[in-house]
Design a protein around this motif. Structure first.
Motif, PDB file in Angstrom:
ATOM      1  N   GLY A   1       1.048  -1.285  -0.355  1.00 29.08           N
ATOM      2  CA  GLY A   1      -0.632   0.255  -0.142  1.00 29.08           C
ATOM      3  C   GLY A   1       1.029   1.163  -0.363  1.00 29.08           C
TER       4      GLY A   1
ATOM      5  N   SER B   1      -3.787   8.672  -0.620  1.00 30.18           N
ATOM      6  CA  SER B   1      -4.996   7.607   0.150  1.00 30.18           C
ATOM      7  C   SER B   1      -5.749   7.825  -1.407  1.00 30.18           C
TER       8      SER B   1
ATOM      9  N   VAL C   1      -6.836   0.107  -6.261  1.00 28.52           N
ATOM     10  CA  VAL C   1      -7.894  -1.217  -5.401  1.00 28.52           C
ATOM     11  C   VAL C   1      -9.224  -1.420  -6.013  1.00 28.52           C
TER      12      VAL C   1
ATOM     13  N   VAL D   1      -3.968  -5.565   1.272  1.00 28.80           N
ATOM     14  CA  VAL D   1      -3.630  -3.773   1.109  1.00 28.80           C
ATOM     15  C   VAL D   1      -2.418  -4.266   2.438  1.00 28.80           C
TER      16      VAL D   1
ATOM     17  N   GLY E   1       0.064  -1.665   5.060  1.00 27.20           N
ATOM     18  CA  GLY E   1       0.303  -0.871   5.398  1.00 27.20           C
ATOM     19  C   GLY E   1       0.610  -0.298   5.986  1.00 27.20           C
TER      20      GLY E   1
ATOM     21  N   VAL F   1     -11.432   2.170   0.762  1.00 27.57           N
ATOM     22  CA  VAL F   1     -10.041   0.665   0.558  1.00 27.57           C
ATOM     23  C   VAL F   1     -10.306  -0.553   1.207  1.00 27.57           C
ATOM     24  N   GLN F   2     -10.629   0.325   2.400  1.00 21.23           N
ATOM     25  CA  GLN F   2     -10.636  -0.900   3.719  1.00 21.23           C
ATOM     26  C   GLN F   2     -11.691  -1.871   3.608  1.00 21.23           C
TER      27      GLN F   2
ATOM     28  N   SER G   1      -9.228  -7.138   1.772  1.00 23.29           N
ATOM     29  CA  SER G   1      -8.642  -7.193   3.434  1.00 23.29           C
ATOM     30  C   SER G   1      -7.636  -5.987   3.370  1.00 23.29           C
ATOM     31  N   CYS G   2      -7.626  -6.107   4.847  1.00 21.63           N
ATOM     32  CA  CYS G   2      -6.546  -5.018   4.621  1.00 21.63           C
ATOM     33  C   CYS G   2      -5.533  -5.312   5.935  1.00 21.63           C
TER      34      CYS G   2
ATOM     35  N   PHE H   1      -2.206  -2.961   8.774  1.00 22.17           N
ATOM     36  CA  PHE H   1      -1.518  -2.200   9.188  1.00 22.17           C
ATOM     37  C   PHE H   1      -1.021  -2.010  10.448  1.00 22.17           C
TER      38      PHE H   1
END
Length: 583
Positions: free
Chosen positions: A410, A423, A430, A442, A444, A463-464, A468-469, A471
């Motif tokens: 990301g 962003s 995405v 993603v 990040g 994005v979320q 799936s994210c 961080f």
């Protein structure tokens, strides 16, 4: 250290041609020559030359060297525009750099010479005047000698310089000046002069510096005393492993004088030292084999091609022409070669056959996955910055959400277009991929969730919703996470980043695993090449075929480096030599 040769009052008497020590320089073709071998330690070693009577004759090459291979023109029917659209294509990195001029360092203007280099021999008074005009801080003698060598000046000009230096120093000439003169003689293939300097050095020194050995070996191989180059190679072995350049010169000398067994023995010795042979060395073997009816020699040349394959090495353009000529010259066999490209599908435009797939076999995939886990993810990766707790949290996350179709770095992706908001760039990527029903991950950093002008809260929330994210802490490095998630999702999973991951590749235990990593990387790494607000992103194509030397027995496909294309080590050629038997 000094030595004296009784019977001579000055250095000039070592050569009897004229008062300037003049000797017509050779008219040999210019060739690339290693100037770095002329680097001699700063300490001055002096040779007072006044005892040894060396007979000299007109300079001539005792044996004609092999003619430099010239570049052949490819028939118009074979000229096909290369497909350089993929991320790892030869020349792609240079094109990207040209599109980003901010990354270029300012180039300082070259310094002008304070004096004009002489183009003909000078007498003592003329050298005195030239020295008087010199305004540099360095030693005039060393500076002018370096310039003459660098500019490949005529040998007789350098010889007159040595005569002048000797006359000013009671017949004493520095070792540094003598070696630079030797370098110039080697460049111009002045065999007689090389042998004269060789006799002087042999009489006074049991050991030479690497630069001296290299120059003498290079100079002697074209003479009828070429076997003495092999003795110098043995002298080097007493101290260290000879360089691949030393081996190249000796192999070429052996082939030039028809001693094939010695050449092959030296080649095996070179490989035994785990040295990578120079392409000139391999090309010399193919040059020698043209039209030769010898099954044993033929098999050895085919082994060289397999060596290129196993080590992912690529011949240059002239070497590729040489390979083509050799195949077509094999008595009793009907080979035809042509220069071509490979279609995106992997099909050769020359013969129509399909080349090997870029995708790893199941066995190769598991081997690579195991090595990356052991050497990059779990431990030993000096470039990784994370904690065992965070890594465990990520592994549990992947188990619950995988498999993914695409894993996105990301932060790397968001910063691909500096003028755009991070962003927004990430959201564009995405959103476009999500419309294709791709399962996305993603990766990040936590600071990306902190609202600011570059990271808008509403865009990160979108994005979320579409991916799936995960961080990580701000001190963590994303690459190990990206590799882990991609490999655990299966062989179909791709990843997006502009990072070439050379650090992680270097952590792998051996060359074979590193080559597997690069092969996997070429087949799975997506790269974004353009983005316009309100329009689609453009991705570079991914290779579907492997860029290595390959054969089916009745055909060979050999990728090669074009002369005018600058290819970085992480790129692969786009041009191919196709060889197949005539039917």
């Amino acid at each position: 250290m000094t030595f004296r040769l009784p019977g001579f009052g000055s250095f000039s008497k070592l050569w009897k041609n004229n008062p300037y020590l003049g000797l017509a320089s050779g008219n040999s073709h210019l060739s690339h020559f290693l100037m770095n071998y002329c680097a001699i330690k700063n300490q001055q070693r002096w040779l007072s030359l006044t005892t040894l009577s060396l007979q000299n004759t007109k300079a001539m090459d005792l044996l004609t060297a092999k003619t430099r291979y010239y570049r052949k023109n490819v028939e118009g029917s074979n000229k096909v525009s290369s497909d350089s659209s993929h991320f790892f294509a030869a020349g792609a990195a240079k094109k990207r750099a040209q599109m980003n001029p901010q990354s270029k360092d300012p180039i300082s203007p070259p310094l002008r010479n304070t004096i004009q280099l002489p183009t003909k021999p000078l007498n003592s008074e003329e050298w005195d005047k030239l020295k008087g005009d010199f305004k540099g801080k360095a030693s005039f003698e060393n500076w002018i000698s370096s310039q003459l060598t660098h500019c490949h000046s005529p040998v007789d000009v350098a010889k007159s310089l040595l005569a002048w230096v000797a006359s000013k120093n009671n017949g004493i000439v520095s070792y540094e000046l003598l070696v630079k003169y030797l370098c110039l003689c080697v460049f111009h293939k002045q065999t007689t002069e090389i042998i004269d300097v060789y006799e002087i050095m042999k009489a006074r020194y049991k050991r030479l510096e690497p630069g001296g050995y290299t120059l003498l070996i290079r100079g002697l191989i074209h003479s009828d005393r070429w076997r003495e180059a092999l003795l110098l190679l043995e002298d080097i072995k007493k101290v260290t492993i000879p360089s691949k350049k030393n081996y190249d010169d000796c192999i070429q000398g052996a082939l030039l004088h028809q001693d094939v067994n010695t050449a092959w023995n030296l080649y095996q010795e070179l490989l035994g030292h785990d040295l990578t042979p120079m392409m000139e060395t391999l090309k010399a073997f193919f040059d020698f084999g043209k039209g030769l009816k010898d099954d044993q020699y033929t098999n050895k040349l085919l082994d060289i091609l397999l060596y290129l394959r196993n080590n992912q090495l690529y011949p240059g353009e002239s070497f590729a022409h040489c390979i083509k000529t050799w195949f077509e010259s094999i008595p009793g066999e009907q080979w035809k070669g042509e220069f071509t490209t490979i279609q995106k599908s992997g099909q050769c435009l020359g013969c129509g056959k399909t080349t090997e797939s870029i995708h790893l076999t199941l066995e190769e995939y598991e081997l690579l996955k195991e090595n990356i886990m052991r050497n990059v993810i779990d431990g030993g990766d000096q470039y990784k910055k994370t904690t065992p707790e965070e890594l465990e949290r990520f592994q549990n996350f992947v188990k619950s959400c995988a498999p993914f179709d695409i894993v996105i770095d990301g932060l790397n992706v968001a910063k691909m277009f500096p003028k755009a908001r991070e962003s927004q760039v990430l959201l564009d990527v995405v959103s476009q991929l999500a419309k294709q029903n791709q399962q996305l991950l993603v990766l990040g950093r936590k600071h990306m969730l902190k609202p600011c002008s570059r990271w808008r809260k509403d865009e990160m929330e979108k994005v979320q919703k579409q991916a799936s994210c995960f961080f990580a802490d701000n001190i963590s490095k994303d690459d190990p996470f990206l590799l882990y998630a991609t490999l655990h999702s299966g062989n179909h999973c791709k990843f997006i980043t502009n990072d070439l991951m050379r650090d992680h590749k270097a952590c792998l235990p051996d060359a074979k695993t590193q080559r597997l990593f690069f092969k996997w990387q070429q087949g799975h790494q997506l790269a974004i090449i353009s983005r316009f607000p309100g329009s689609k992103l453009t991705f570079q194509s991914i290779l579907s075929y492997d860029t290595v030397v390959q054969t089916t027995g009745d055909s060979w496909h050999i990728p090669y480096d074009e002369d005018l294309v600058e290819r970085y080590s992480y790129e692969v050629p786009t041009k191919w030599l196709c060889l197949h038997r005539k039917t």
